[in-house]
Design an enzyme around this catalytic site. Structure first.
Site, mmCIF file in Angstrom:
data_model
loop_
_atom_site.group_PDB
_atom_site.id
_atom_site.type_symbol
_atom_site.label_atom_id
_atom_site.label_comp_id
_atom_site.label_asym_id
_atom_site.label_seq_id
_atom_site.Cartn_x
_atom_site.Cartn_y
_atom_site.Cartn_z
ATOM 1 N N SER A 147 -17.403 76.602 -28.075
ATOM 2 C CA SER A 147 -18.031 77.619 -29.124
ATOM 3 C C SER A 147 -16.842 78.493 -29.668
ATOM 4 O O SER A 147 -15.925 78.815 -29.059
ATOM 5 C CB SER A 147 -19.097 78.349 -28.247
ATOM 6 O OG SER A 147 -19.318 79.605 -29.276
ATOM 7 N N TYR A 160 -20.631 84.229 -21.193
ATOM 8 C CA TYR A 160 -20.941 82.708 -21.954
ATOM 9 C C TYR A 160 -19.608 82.185 -22.447
ATOM 10 O O TYR A 160 -19.175 81.231 -22.631
ATOM 11 C CB TYR A 160 -22.026 82.673 -22.676
ATOM 12 C CG TYR A 160 -22.338 81.345 -23.610
ATOM 13 C CD1 TYR A 160 -22.765 80.415 -23.142
ATOM 14 C CD2 TYR A 160 -21.865 81.612 -24.861
ATOM 15 C CE1 TYR A 160 -23.226 79.290 -23.832
ATOM 16 C CE2 TYR A 160 -21.843 80.327 -25.826
ATOM 17 C CZ TYR A 160 -22.587 79.064 -25.390
ATOM 18 O OH TYR A 160 -22.729 78.061 -25.912
#
Length: 255
Positions: A147, A160
Site C-alpha cells: 500500500s 496497518y
C-alpha cells in the site's frame, strides 16, 4: 477494461489470488483470466467464491474456486494441494488478503489486534509461500499487494501501514531467496474505492482531499491495479524482481 483489447500474455499459466472475490483481488484475477491464465479464486466465504467463479466463467475464463482463510493452516494447504491436483503446477501467486481491524493509534492498539494484523497481513503470506514453493514453476511470479500507506504510515491506518512496510522488506528478501527461478515483486496501490476502503473513499470531502494529493487528480481503479499485476505476472517484466511498483497517480511514495 471495456473496449480495450487485452493482450493474452498469460496463456498456459496457473494463477492464485488470495481474497479475490471482490475489489482489487477480483480485478486482478479477472485480468489474469482475460489474459489467458487458469485462475484460482479464494476467500473466506463459500458463497462469495462460487459467485466470483460464475462471473469469471461467464466471460470465458477457466476459473476454479477454493475457500481459504489465509490464517488457517489447513486452508492454506488445501489451496495449494487442490490447485496442484487440478492444474499440476502454480505459476503466479498474488498475496492480496489483508485486514485492518482497528483505527486506534498504535500505542492504544490491543495485543490481539496487533497479532491479527501481523498474522493476516504478513505472516500468512510467508506460510502460504512455504507450502507453495515446491510447486512453483521455473519463471514463476510472486506479487505482494502492499500500500502507499507502507511508505508513510499515518493516522487511523498507521499500524496497518506498518504491516505494509514489512511487505516492502519481505519483497526484497524473498526476491533474493527465491531467485533466479521465481521473481518476487509488490504493488503499492494508492486509494482505490473498494468495499475495503469505503470508510475513506465513501466520504466526499475525504475523497476530494485524496484526489488533490494525486498528480492525476483521481482515485485509482481496480483495473489500474489489475493492469500492473498482469505486467508483473507476465514475461514483459522478466528482468524485474525485488521491486515495488507504486500505482498511486503520483502520490508521494518511497521510504
Amino acid at each position: 477494461m471495456e473496449g480495450k483489447k487485452i493482450a493474452r500474455r498469460l496463456e498456459g499459466k496457473v494463477a492464485i489470488v488470495t481474497a479475490s472475490t471482490q475489489g482489487i483481488g477480483f480485478g486482478i484475477i479477472e485480468r489474469f483470466g482475460l489474459e489467458g491464465a487458469s485462475v484460482v479464486v479464494s476467500s473466506r466465504k463459500q458463497a462469495n467464491v462460487e459467485e466470483a467463479v460464475e462471473k469469471l466463467k461467464s466471460k470465458g475464463i477457466d476459473a476454479y474456486g477454493i475457500v481459504c482463510h489465509v490464517s488457517n493452516a489447513q486452508h492454506r494447504r488445501d489451496l495449494v494441494e487442490k490447485t496442484v491436483q487440478k492444474y499440476g503446477k502454480i505459476d503466479i501467486i498474488v498475496c492480496n488478503a489483508a485486514a485492518n481491524p482497528s483505527t486506534d493509534p498504535i500505542l492504544s492498539t490491543k495485543e490481539a489486534v496487533l497479532d491479527k494484523l501481523w498474522e493476516i497481513n504478513v505472516k500468512s503470506s510467508i506460510l502460504l509461500l512455504q507450502d507453495m514453493a515446491p510447486h512453483l514453476e521455473k519463471g514463476s511470479s510472486v506479487i505482494f499487494i502492499t500500500s502507499i500507506a507502507g511508505f508513510q504510515p499515518q493516522g487511523s491506518m498507521a499500524m496497518y501501514g506498518v504491516t505494509k512496510t514489512a511487505l516492502l522488506g519481505l519483497t526484497k528478501a524473498l526476491a533474493a531467496e527465491m531467485g533466479p527461478d521465481t521473481r518476487v515483486n509488490a504493488i503499492a496501490p494508492g486509494f482505490v474505492p473498494t468495499h475495503f476502503a469505503s470508510f475513506i473513499t465513501g466520504n466526499s470531502q475525504v475523497r476530494e482531499s485524496i484526489e488533490e494529493k494525486t498528480l492525476l487528480n483521481r482515485l485509482g481503479t481496480t483495473g489500474d491495479m489489475a493492469a500492473a499485476a498482469a505486467f508483473l505476472a507476465s514475461d514483459d517484466s522478466s528482468y524485474i524482481t525485488g521491486e515495488t511498483l507504486v500505482v498511486a497517480g503520483g502520490m508521494p511514495s518511497r521510504l
